[in-house]
Scaffold this active site. Sequence first.
Site, mmCIF file in Angstrom:
data_model
loop_
_atom_site.group_PDB
_atom_site.id
_atom_site.type_symbol
_atom_site.label_atom_id
_atom_site.label_comp_id
_atom_site.label_asym_id
_atom_site.label_seq_id
_atom_site.Cartn_x
_atom_site.Cartn_y
_atom_site.Cartn_z
ATOM 1 N N ALA A 1 4.499 -13.763 -28.071
ATOM 2 C CA ALA A 1 4.485 -12.686 -26.251
ATOM 3 C C ALA A 1 5.141 -11.719 -26.746
ATOM 4 O O ALA A 1 5.790 -11.714 -25.400
ATOM 5 C CB ALA A 1 3.868 -14.119 -25.566
ATOM 6 N N ASP B 1 8.274 -25.341 -22.832
ATOM 7 C CA ASP B 1 6.954 -24.390 -22.159
ATOM 8 C C ASP B 1 5.809 -24.798 -21.932
ATOM 9 O O ASP B 1 4.850 -25.096 -22.485
ATOM 10 C CB ASP B 1 6.405 -23.321 -23.416
ATOM 11 C CG ASP B 1 6.109 -21.965 -22.695
ATOM 12 O OD1 ASP B 1 6.338 -22.313 -21.620
ATOM 13 O OD2 ASP B 1 5.088 -21.855 -23.418
ATOM 14 N N ASP C 1 7.987 -26.804 -32.116
ATOM 15 C CA ASP C 1 6.729 -27.693 -32.147
ATOM 16 C C ASP C 1 6.595 -27.895 -33.368
ATOM 17 O O ASP C 1 5.400 -28.027 -33.879
ATOM 18 C CB ASP C 1 5.619 -27.835 -30.642
ATOM 19 C CG ASP C 1 5.187 -26.071 -30.677
ATOM 20 O OD1 ASP C 1 4.948 -25.154 -31.290
ATOM 21 O OD2 ASP C 1 4.521 -25.868 -30.091
ATOM 22 N N HIS D 1 6.169 -25.362 -17.297
ATOM 23 C CA HIS D 1 5.628 -25.273 -16.438
ATOM 24 C C HIS D 1 4.749 -26.758 -15.754
ATOM 25 O O HIS D 1 4.102 -26.474 -14.441
ATOM 26 C CB HIS D 1 4.175 -24.863 -17.420
ATOM 27 C CG HIS D 1 4.282 -23.016 -17.642
ATOM 28 N ND1 HIS D 1 4.688 -22.289 -16.396
ATOM 29 C CD2 HIS D 1 4.294 -22.443 -18.746
ATOM 30 C CE1 HIS D 1 5.386 -20.775 -17.307
ATOM 31 N NE2 HIS D 1 5.486 -21.433 -18.550
ATOM 32 N N HIS E 1 10.518 -17.895 -25.446
ATOM 33 C CA HIS E 1 10.254 -18.044 -26.239
ATOM 34 C C HIS E 1 10.256 -17.616 -27.055
ATOM 35 O O HIS E 1 9.180 -16.018 -27.729
ATOM 36 C CB HIS E 1 8.455 -18.297 -25.755
ATOM 37 C CG HIS E 1 7.665 -17.611 -24.688
ATOM 38 N ND1 HIS E 1 7.976 -16.415 -24.934
ATOM 39 C CD2 HIS E 1 7.490 -17.752 -23.709
ATOM 40 C CE1 HIS E 1 6.766 -15.968 -24.080
ATOM 41 N NE2 HIS E 1 6.687 -16.925 -23.372
ATOM 42 N N GLN F 1 -1.142 -15.640 -19.453
ATOM 43 C CA GLN F 1 -1.410 -15.271 -18.334
ATOM 44 C C GLN F 1 -2.429 -14.373 -18.059
ATOM 45 O O GLN F 1 -2.934 -13.851 -18.587
ATOM 46 C CB GLN F 1 0.554 -14.256 -18.431
ATOM 47 C CG GLN F 1 1.876 -15.117 -18.548
ATOM 48 C CD GLN F 1 2.106 -15.993 -17.668
ATOM 49 O OE1 GLN F 1 2.150 -15.487 -16.369
ATOM 50 N NE2 GLN F 1 3.582 -16.117 -18.158
ATOM 51 N N ALA G 1 -1.271 -21.559 -25.601
ATOM 52 C CA ALA G 1 -1.198 -21.560 -23.765
ATOM 53 C C ALA G 1 -0.929 -22.612 -23.512
ATOM 54 O O ALA G 1 -0.535 -23.604 -23.076
ATOM 55 C CB ALA G 1 -2.475 -21.347 -23.103
#
Length: 389
Positions: free
Chosen positions: A226, A280, A254, A67, A222, A147, A314
Site C-alpha cells: 500500500a 496486521d 507471512d 485490527h 507495512h 480500506q 486485506a
Amino acid sequence: MDDRTLVIANGRVCTPFETLDKGMVVVREGRIAFVAPFNRRRLPEGAKVIDASGKIVLPGFVDVHVHGARGYDVMDGTYDAIDRISRFLARTGVTAFLPTTVSAPQERMLASARAVRESTERGVGGARPLGLHMEGPYINPERRGAQNVEHIRPPSIEEVQEVLRACGDRLRMVTLAPEMSGAMALIGFLKERGIIPSMGHTNATFREAMAGFQKGVRHAAHVFNAMRGFHHREPGALGAILIRDDVTVELIADWVHVHPVSIRLLLRLKGSDRVVLITDSIRAAGMPDGTYELGGLEVIVRDGICRLKTGSLAGSTLTLNKAVGNVTKRLGLPLSESVKMATVNPARLLEIDDRKGSLEPGKDADIVVADRDMNISMTIVQGRIAFSS
C-alpha cells in the site's frame, strides 16, 4: 510460598541482548528482579518455580498493528472486543499491543477510542493495550488497499482532537499519507504531542515522502504494501523509506505480503534494528477460513490468506510468534535478531523500552516461554500468567 515471587528456570533465556543456555528469570511483584545462569542456591525461598527445561524464555512480544482476532475487531467499538483480542494475543506470545482502526465514520472512530480507553483503565485478561493506533482515514485512496474508500477523507486536526478526548490522550500512532492536503499540518500537530506520525497507504513521490520525514514522520506502516514502489527514475515513497536511517518500518513476515528476497534486501538496507514485526491481523485471525468483514468490506479467507473480492490483500491471520519463527527459520537469522524485531524495536518506537521489550532488571515481567518452533507454552504479563498450555 511467596505468591509475589516467580522463577522461570532451566530454559534457554534470550534477553535478547544475551543468551543463557540454561538460565533463570526471577520476578518479584510484577517486575524482573534479575536474570542469571541457573543456580539452585540463588532460588528465592518460597518462590513459585516454573521449569522451562527444553524451552526458550523470551521477552513478551509487542504488536503495534492489530485490527482484530477471534471474530472481534477494534472497530466493534466495545471493551469486550478489545478484551477478547487481548486474550487471543496472549496465546501467541504478545504481551502488549496497539489496537488499530481502519478508515470509518468519525462516530465509529470515537467509539473505538472510548473502548481503548476503557480497556486500559479496567484492564484486560491478556496482552495489555498500550493506546490507539489510527490507520486511516487520512490516506490516499489510490493506495487504499483494503480500506473502505467511502470513509477516506482529508486530514483533520479537529477530528484527531476529538479522538484524543475520547481515548483520554492514549493516541500513540497515526498512519497517514503525507502527500494529502492538510497532512503536513497534522504531522506537526502529532509530533508536538509525542504521537508517532506514520507513513502508509501513500502514493507519495520521493520528494513528498522526504518532506514528510522532514516534518516529523519517523515510521512506515507495512513496508512494500500500500505504497508507491521503487523506480530507478522515481524512487517513490519506498525509496525514501529505505534510504532514511531514522525511519523504522513495519514488516508482515507471512510470506504472502512480502517475498523473502525482499525481506533480505530490507534487512541489508535498514538493519534489523529498524524493522518492527507486525501481524496486521483482522478478526479472521484464529478463526477458520470463511467470509469476514473489515471496515464494511467483505473479506474472503482461503488457506489463511485474506483478500477482498478484487483480489487485494486485506490484513492477515498471522500471529507474531509465527512471524518470529518465519524470519528465524526461512531467513536463517539468529534468534536474538528475530526476537528483537518483535520486542526491543517496537518498545523503542513507542518509547517504552525503559520498561518493556527485554528481560532486564526493573522492567515489567512480560515473559514468553516457547519451544524451538515458536509454539507458545506460557505467556506472563506483568508478572501474571495470562496464558498456559
